[in-house]
Design an enzyme around this catalytic site. Sequence first.
Site, short mmCIF file in Angstrom:
data_model
loop_
_atom_site.label_atom_id
_atom_site.label_comp_id
_atom_site.label_asym_id
_atom_site.label_seq_id
_atom_site.Cartn_x
_atom_site.Cartn_y
_atom_site.Cartn_z
N GLU A 114 -15.99 27.31 50.46
CA GLU A 114 -16.55 26.99 51.77
C GLU A 114 -16.26 28.10 52.78
O GLU A 114 -17.12 28.45 53.60
CB GLU A 114 -15.98 25.67 52.30
CG GLU A 114 -16.18 24.49 51.38
CD GLU A 114 -14.99 24.24 50.47
OE1 GLU A 114 -14.54 23.09 50.39
OE2 GLU A 114 -14.51 25.22 49.84
N CYS A 172 -11.17 20.50 51.05
CA CYS A 172 -9.77 20.09 51.15
C CYS A 172 -9.38 19.86 52.61
O CYS A 172 -9.92 20.49 53.52
CB CYS A 172 -8.87 21.14 50.51
SG CYS A 172 -8.80 22.71 51.41
N CYS A 190 -9.96 23.38 54.59
CA CYS A 190 -11.37 23.77 54.71
C CYS A 190 -12.11 22.84 55.67
O CYS A 190 -13.07 23.26 56.33
CB CYS A 190 -12.04 23.75 53.34
SG CYS A 190 -11.51 25.09 52.25
N ALA A 218 -16.54 24.18 13.44
CA ALA A 218 -17.84 24.38 12.80
C ALA A 218 -17.80 23.66 11.47
O ALA A 218 -16.81 23.74 10.72
CB ALA A 218 -18.10 25.87 12.59
N TRP A 270 -17.62 31.06 6.28
CA TRP A 270 -18.49 31.18 7.44
C TRP A 270 -19.61 30.17 7.31
O TRP A 270 -20.35 30.19 6.32
CB TRP A 270 -19.05 32.60 7.55
CG TRP A 270 -17.99 33.62 7.79
CD1 TRP A 270 -17.50 34.53 6.89
CD2 TRP A 270 -17.24 33.82 8.98
NE1 TRP A 270 -16.51 35.28 7.45
CE2 TRP A 270 -16.32 34.87 8.75
CE3 TRP A 270 -17.25 33.21 10.24
CZ2 TRP A 270 -15.43 35.32 9.71
CZ3 TRP A 270 -16.36 33.66 11.22
CH2 TRP A 270 -15.47 34.71 10.94
N ARG A 305 -14.20 29.98 24.79
CA ARG A 305 -12.89 30.62 24.91
C ARG A 305 -12.71 31.26 26.28
O ARG A 305 -11.61 31.20 26.85
CB ARG A 305 -12.73 31.69 23.82
CG ARG A 305 -12.54 31.15 22.41
CD ARG A 305 -12.24 32.29 21.46
NE ARG A 305 -12.05 31.84 20.08
CZ ARG A 305 -11.67 32.63 19.08
NH1 ARG A 305 -11.48 33.94 19.33
NH2 ARG A 305 -11.51 32.16 17.87
N THR A 328 -3.92 28.19 9.60
CA THR A 328 -5.09 29.00 9.93
C THR A 328 -4.71 30.46 10.11
O THR A 328 -5.43 31.37 9.68
CB THR A 328 -5.74 28.47 11.22
OG1 THR A 328 -6.19 27.13 10.99
CG2 THR A 328 -6.91 29.34 11.64
N GLU A 355 -8.69 25.19 17.90
CA GLU A 355 -9.46 25.72 16.78
C GLU A 355 -8.52 25.77 15.60
O GLU A 355 -7.72 26.70 15.46
CB GLU A 355 -9.98 27.14 17.10
CG GLU A 355 -11.02 27.19 18.20
CD GLU A 355 -11.63 28.59 18.34
OE1 GLU A 355 -11.46 29.41 17.42
OE2 GLU A 355 -12.27 28.85 19.37
N GLY A 396 -7.34 23.90 11.43
CA GLY A 396 -7.75 23.33 10.16
C GLY A 396 -7.61 21.82 10.15
O GLY A 396 -7.28 21.19 11.16
#
Length: 367
Positions: A46, A69, A78, A148, A164, A178, A190, A288, A290
């Site tokens: 702001e 705030c 603010c 994935a 992959w 990330r 991992t 991330e 296993g």
Amino acid sequence: MSRALALASRGAALAHPNPTVGAVLVKNGKSIGEGFHKYDRRDHAEIVALKKAGVKARGATLYVTLEPCCTTGRTGPCTNAVIEAGVKRVVVAMQDPNANVAGRGNAQLRRAGIDVTTRIREDEARRLNEGFAKWISTGLPFVTLKTALTLDGRIASRKGSTTWITSEQSLESVQRLRHEADALLTGIGTVLIDNPRMGDRTGQPRRRSLLRAIVDSRLRLPLKSELVKSAQGDVIVYTTQPHDSPKARALERAGIDVVSVPARGRHVDLQSVMRDLGNRQILNVILEAGAELNGAALQAGIVDKMILFYAPKVMGPDGVPMAKVSPQWFAQSPALQNLRVAPCGTDFVVEGYLADVYGNHRTRRKN
């Protein structure tokens, strides 16, 4: 508000541990000032917009993604600046989850005669600050389990292997995730299999380095691993081993922060890990990992959100499942809420929440 939300998103990795906020001042149908918050520049969004608008702000409408705030911290309130500038109307996307503000900022503006409209594009604003909302109200980071997998729920062809699975577009999306996070968390399994660096490869600016956190109960992290070789005060290992053990001392000499935490069974107590990360002002954690750590995190109740990148492939029963959980946990496991499904290259992404992270946490922390 669309413009304010777009500006707020530019504060990713630059505003934490403060929330990401965007603001736009409009007068006679034209933007006269806009901005977003960067922690190191101190001014809230702001204030950035008001400074750009100058005297033109009188009689204008302020669109802001988070309630202004009304407290004094690193900067003044603010709300006072908005009132003094003569702003006529304020449109707010979401209420501030900080208990010290939470509605008080909007109330102060209304008492000053300003027309305040709230909850405009609220869900989008909340997604931008879901990490801040949890941390400011509980002291704990917001954890997103990202993985994935194939259509039949497999993350690798066999235990101990790297497979992959998803497309380049999905890998690019992961890098953006990330970049928006404060920490990346994985397990030693991992690390031993993939020997990763676990970096933010977007090339976009960050206020703080991405913290790379490893759960390693027996302290097996190799001194010659990429994580150790690339450590610059941004790698932390959580272990149940004594802090003064020879391996712990060797890792610390190599620049690794070794933190001893209590054990839960034979493993690291993940709740203790979350408390330590919260104390380090880590708002957002990407998990991330296993099957072992994914399962442990789900059963420990530390996961707030899941982002699953599905490839249109089938691996079969010999593949590694996404998470190893007990039958008892499955019987009581919560269903994902607020589901979103979207294409990503040749893949599709399923995103959902395991808990209400939008303000229903019992407040434990005030800032």
